[in-house]
Design a protein around this motif. Structure first.
Motif, short mmCIF file in Angstrom:
data_model
loop_
_atom_site.label_atom_id
_atom_site.label_comp_id
_atom_site.label_asym_id
_atom_site.label_seq_id
_atom_site.Cartn_x
_atom_site.Cartn_y
_atom_site.Cartn_z
N PHE A 1 -14.11 -0.13 -2.33
CA PHE A 1 -12.67 0.22 -2.49
C PHE A 1 -12.09 0.53 -1.02
O PHE A 1 -11.06 -0.01 -1.06
N PHE A 2 -12.77 1.14 -0.44
CA PHE A 2 -12.29 1.43 0.75
C PHE A 2 -12.90 0.62 2.01
O PHE A 2 -12.63 1.16 3.35
N GLY A 3 -13.12 -0.62 1.67
CA GLY A 3 -13.72 -1.27 2.68
C GLY A 3 -12.60 -1.95 3.68
O GLY A 3 -11.22 -1.66 3.32
N ASP A 4 -13.03 -2.11 4.90
CA ASP A 4 -12.24 -2.81 5.80
C ASP A 4 -11.09 -3.84 5.25
O ASP A 4 -10.05 -4.12 5.51
N THR A 5 -11.76 -4.57 4.47
CA THR A 5 -11.04 -5.48 3.78
C THR A 5 -10.79 -5.33 2.31
O THR A 5 -10.55 -6.08 1.30
N GLY A 6 -11.08 -4.13 1.91
CA GLY A 6 -10.92 -3.71 0.70
C GLY A 6 -9.44 -3.59 -0.17
O GLY A 6 -8.50 -3.72 0.63
N ILE A 7 -9.45 -3.20 -1.17
CA ILE A 7 -8.27 -3.32 -1.90
C ILE A 7 -7.18 -2.09 -1.37
O ILE A 7 -5.83 -2.26 -1.40
N VAL A 8 -7.78 -0.92 -1.17
CA VAL A 8 -6.80 0.00 -0.50
C VAL A 8 -6.20 -0.25 0.64
O VAL A 8 -4.93 -0.08 1.00
N GLY B 1 -16.60 -12.25 -6.77
CA GLY B 1 -16.64 -11.38 -5.60
C GLY B 1 -15.89 -10.23 -5.67
O GLY B 1 -15.66 -9.78 -6.86
N ILE B 2 -15.66 -9.75 -4.48
CA ILE B 2 -14.87 -8.45 -4.36
C ILE B 2 -13.25 -9.05 -4.29
O ILE B 2 -12.98 -9.50 -3.46
N ASP B 3 -12.39 -8.70 -5.29
CA ASP B 3 -11.10 -9.02 -5.13
C ASP B 3 -10.27 -8.06 -4.31
O ASP B 3 -10.31 -6.87 -4.61
N THR B 4 -10.02 -8.38 -3.14
CA THR B 4 -9.31 -7.33 -2.17
C THR B 4 -7.95 -7.18 -2.44
O THR B 4 -7.22 -6.31 -1.72
N ALA B 5 -7.45 -8.13 -2.93
CA ALA B 5 -5.66 -7.92 -3.25
C ALA B 5 -5.44 -7.41 -4.63
O ALA B 5 -4.27 -7.03 -4.47
N HIS B 6 -6.18 -7.67 -5.65
CA HIS B 6 -5.58 -7.01 -6.94
C HIS B 6 -6.54 -6.06 -7.56
O HIS B 6 -7.73 -6.17 -7.28
#
Lengths: 303, 490
Positions: B297-304, A60-65
């Motif tokens: 990348f800039f999503g609401d729950t994205g990494i940024v 999935g999309i790793d949102t933390a790393h």
């Protein structure tokens, strides 16, 4: 005496100035190099992210790393290349896009060369008005008339067919002659006139003289028209709407992987697919870049 | 530069006058041909091959006659039935009737408004082309008559065919490309224009129901600013943002490209080739890959957002009021203001490397002597940049800037790929018109057709975008084709 002292002073001042100038130059060198490095970092981050995510174990999309936290793997590439399922048909997409790109590239290049030669090397009644008309027509963006194009193609029965895509990409390509014509304009007229005196027909001049001399611009036309279908998203989405994923092009296939329900299972696969398609395109683009500049500025920089 | 501009202006004006002079000459020639032509020429107004037969050009005459017969057949079997219904776009709706023989309901096909429209447009176009060839034919017959009177050589059929690869090679070369353009550009644009004057939408979808002409109603709806018109409201909002976007995206990328090119070509920079290739690689990755990636990348729950939250940037932005307090994230691509800002920023990311490539090429071509002499006169780097570099860059890239502006008005990819599925509008009036704050006219048009089947409004928007683009294009075009520039290298 006084005068001598004064002279000495100015000499000393000059030396000081030179030193400070040198100093400021070293600082500016450092600042500029640092600036470029920072810009380069900003520009490369998403690409690096694409690269590392393609090797991520987490799908999935790793949102933390930023870097894959659950370890590295080649599985995503394996899925893309060897394990087609209902969602991922990458090899089929690649084949479809390649075939479409190849044929539309052949037709586009031929059309562009034909039109460019006609406008650049031949003089006939209505040439100016045809050129003006085609420039205005070319300004009309394809996105706007695509509904109508879609319906025309639907009437002929060419939606959801690769032939239809080839036609969509290449049929109107004759309008994009400006760059190529600009190049042919720079070939001296005397060459053509000499050939004509030797009894060559226009047909022979076109094939035996102008085409060989136009090699650089032919390379540009070939590569850019070959790349267009790989990057196109709108027309493919509109025309290939059957929902049969093996008919799609790479662009729609990859886009589909990021649908609402799919992206948590296919994000890293998307990255792997995106990376794979980027490699050949990057190589072609880097080969083409020196013509690209001439193309955009319309050869004006030569003056 | 000033004198240059005058040249452009006058050549544009001249082009306009020449255009009408050309049309006048076209019809005067035609009139002369008919009045001064002999019987054969006059007869060829009815039987198109007559003049050829009279000058012993039997094969060409026969071919011309076949062409005419085909046209007449086309009129009878294709144009006439469609054009007869063109005024109403069909009257019989598809219906079902009970068939006593098979004891079942059968579908009786009614009129299909869209097919009628499509076929009529094609038929009208063919008639238009025929009229042009018909006029051309009569002129040609008159030329032949003059040739014969003067005793000039008249080509035989074989010579005619041979001239297709020589004197008339342009006809051979242009036929296929022209057909392609007619199919892909001309006919669709004509259909688009026609649909703008109908009520073709989801409630009037052929083949189950009909649509018809409604005059200027759609245009009125679009520019209607009264309270109950969602489309009027949405149109001006979207148009405003489209122009703001086109302006900012064009100029940020243009300036950014020059600055970047200046930086990279600075003589003290280490590894210029390496940096250049690095930026070029970011262009080479297809836009749909990078843009979709950046969107997450800039999503609401994205990494940024994770990084911003953990480093306290989010709470800082909240404290200065840039992020609403009830949010736990920065709405990069979900809040209208933020989204617009981010779209322009991301577009800089996408566009600057292109402009850098172009600008590097242009900068390398600046006449070195000018810069040297300016240095001798004591100009500093800044003065050289503004008084020598920029005017030169503007001269070369000026026309491109306008084309870029037009291209940005229609920059579908950036907006659609960044905001589709993730940006939801909270503005009810905009939502009623199926628009969003971040929509450009083209993305709005695309979703109107692709998701809501509102063809009539999409067509009206299409026409308006065309008019806007045409205005800017005409400026660019008078610069492109201004006299003298074209043959100066030959």
């Amino acid at each position: 005496m006084e005068n001598a002292v004064h002279k000495n002073d100015t000499f000393y001042e000059k030396e000081l100035k030179l030193k400070s100038k040198k100093k400021s130059e070293t600082t500016s060198t450092i600042v500029i190099n640092a600036l470029i490095a920072i810009f380069a970092l900003i520009w490369i981050i998403p690409i690096v992210w694409l690269f590392v995510t393609a090797f991520s174990k987490y799908r999935g999309i790793d949102t933390a790393h930023f870097f894959p936290a659950q370890g590295w793997t080649l599985d995503n590439f394996k899925t893309v290349l060897f394990e087609p399922d209902s969602v991922v048909q990458y090899v089929a997409w690649f084949k479809n896009t390649f075939i479409i790109a190849l044929f539309s590239c052949l037709i586009s290049t031929a059309f562009v060369l034909m039109v460019s030669y006609t406008f650049s090397c031949m003089r006939f009644k209505g040439r100016q008005s045809m050129m003006k008309f085609s420039i205005i027509l070319n300004m009309f963006p394809g996105v706007l008339s695509m509904i109508a194009i879609y319906f025309v193609m639907k009437q002929i029965g060419l939606t959801n067919s690769h032939l239809g895509m080839v036609i969509v990409y290449s049929a109107g390509s004759g309008l994009g002659y400006l760059i190529c014509k600009g190049f042919m304009d720079t070939i001296p007229t005397s060459i053509r006139e000499a050939a004509r005196l030797d009894g060559a027909s226009e047909f022979e001049i076109f094939f035996k003289i102008i085409l060989p001399l136009s090699k650089p611009i032919i390379v540009y036309t070939v590569i850019s028209s070959f790349l267009a279908p790989w990057a196109d998203f709108v027309f493919a989405k509109l025309m290939l709407n059957s929902g049969i994923s093996s008919d799609w092009t790479v662009a729609i296939g990859l886009y589909n992987m990021l649908g609402k329900d799919l992206k948590s299972h296919y994000f890293s696969v998307f990255c792997a697919g995106g990376l794979l398609i980027s490699i050949p395109i990057s190589i072609l683009f880097i080969l083409m870049q020196k013509y690209y500049v001439e193309g955009v500025t319309g050869g004006a920089s030569k003056g | 530069m000033a004198s240059n501009k005058e040249v452009h202006a006058s050549s544009a004006g001249e082009a306009f006058v020449n255009f009408f002079k050309g049309i006048k000459a076209y019809f005067t020639d035609f009139g002369t041909a008919i009045s001064k032509g002999d019987t054969a020429v006059k007869l060829s107004t009815v039987l198109m091959g007559a003049g050829y037969f009279a000058r012993n050009k039997i094969v060409v005459g026969l071919l011309t006659m076949i062409y005419e017969v085909l046209f007449v057949l086309m009129c009878i079997f294709y144009a006439a039935p469609n054009l007869a219904k063109f005024g109403t776009l069909g009257t019989t709706v598809r219906s079902t009737a009970f068939d006593p023989v098979t004891m079942q309901n059968t579908v009786i096909q009614g009129d299909n408004s869209f097919l009628i429209l499509l076929n009529s447009v094609i038929a009208l176009f063919m008639i238009f082309v025929f009229v042009l060839t018909w006029i051309h034919n009569i002129k040609r017959q008159y030329e032949l008559q003059l040739d014969k009177e003067k005793g000039n050589h008249i080509n035989t059929f074989v010579e005619d065919v041979k001239s297709l690869v020589n004197g008339r090679f342009n006809i051979t070369l242009m036929t296929l490309p022209t057909l392609g353009v007619v199919l892909m550009n001309v006919i669709p644009i004509l259909i688009l224009i026609a649909i703008a004057f109908t009520n073709y939408d989801q409630q009037h979808m052929p083949p189950s129901s009909l649509f018809t002409w409604v005059g200027l109603t759609n245009f009125r709806n679009l520019v209607n600013l009264s309270n109950n018109s969602a489309f009027g409201y949405a149109f001006f909002r979207v148009l405003g943002w489209t122009l703001v976007w086109a302006f900012f995206s064009t100029f940020t990328c243009f300036l950014g490209g020059i600055v970047m090119a200046k930086l990279i070509t600075y003589r003290k920079v280490k590894f210029p080739k390496f940096w250049r290739t690095l930026f070029v690689v970011t262009i080479a990755v297809p836009q749909f890959v990078t843009l979709l990636l950046v969107r997450y990348f800039f999503g609401d729950t994205g990494i940024v957002n994770s990084i911003c939250a953990s480093t306290g940037i989010t709470s800082f932005l909240q404290s200065i009021g840039l992020v609403a307090n009830h949010l736990t994230y920065i709405p990069f691509l979900t809040h209208p203001g933020w989204a617009k800002f981010m779209i322009v920023m991301i577009n800089i990311w996408v566009g600057v490397p292109y402009q850098m490539l172009v600008a590097t090429g242009v900068l390398l071509n600046i006449p070195e002597s000018q810069i040297e002499s300016a240095k001798l006169d004591g100009a500093n780097a800044w003065q050289i940049f503004w008084h020598i570099t920029m005017p030169y860059v503007m001269f070369v890239e000026g026309p491109t800037l306008i084309t870029d502006f037009v291209r940005n008005i229609n920059n579908f990819n950036v907006i659609y790929l960044l905001t589709q599925d993730t940006f939801v509008t909270t503005n009810q009036t905009l939502a009623n018109a199926n628009a969003k704050e971040v929509d450009l006219l083209v993305t709005w048009l695309f979703r109107l057709t692709n998701e809501y089947y509102n063809y009539k409004m999409a067509s009206v928007i299409g026409i308006i975008v065309f008019v806007i683009c045409a205005v800017f294009s005409l400026i660019a075009f008078s610069k492109f084709l201004s006299g003298g520039r074209e043959e100066s290298y030959q």
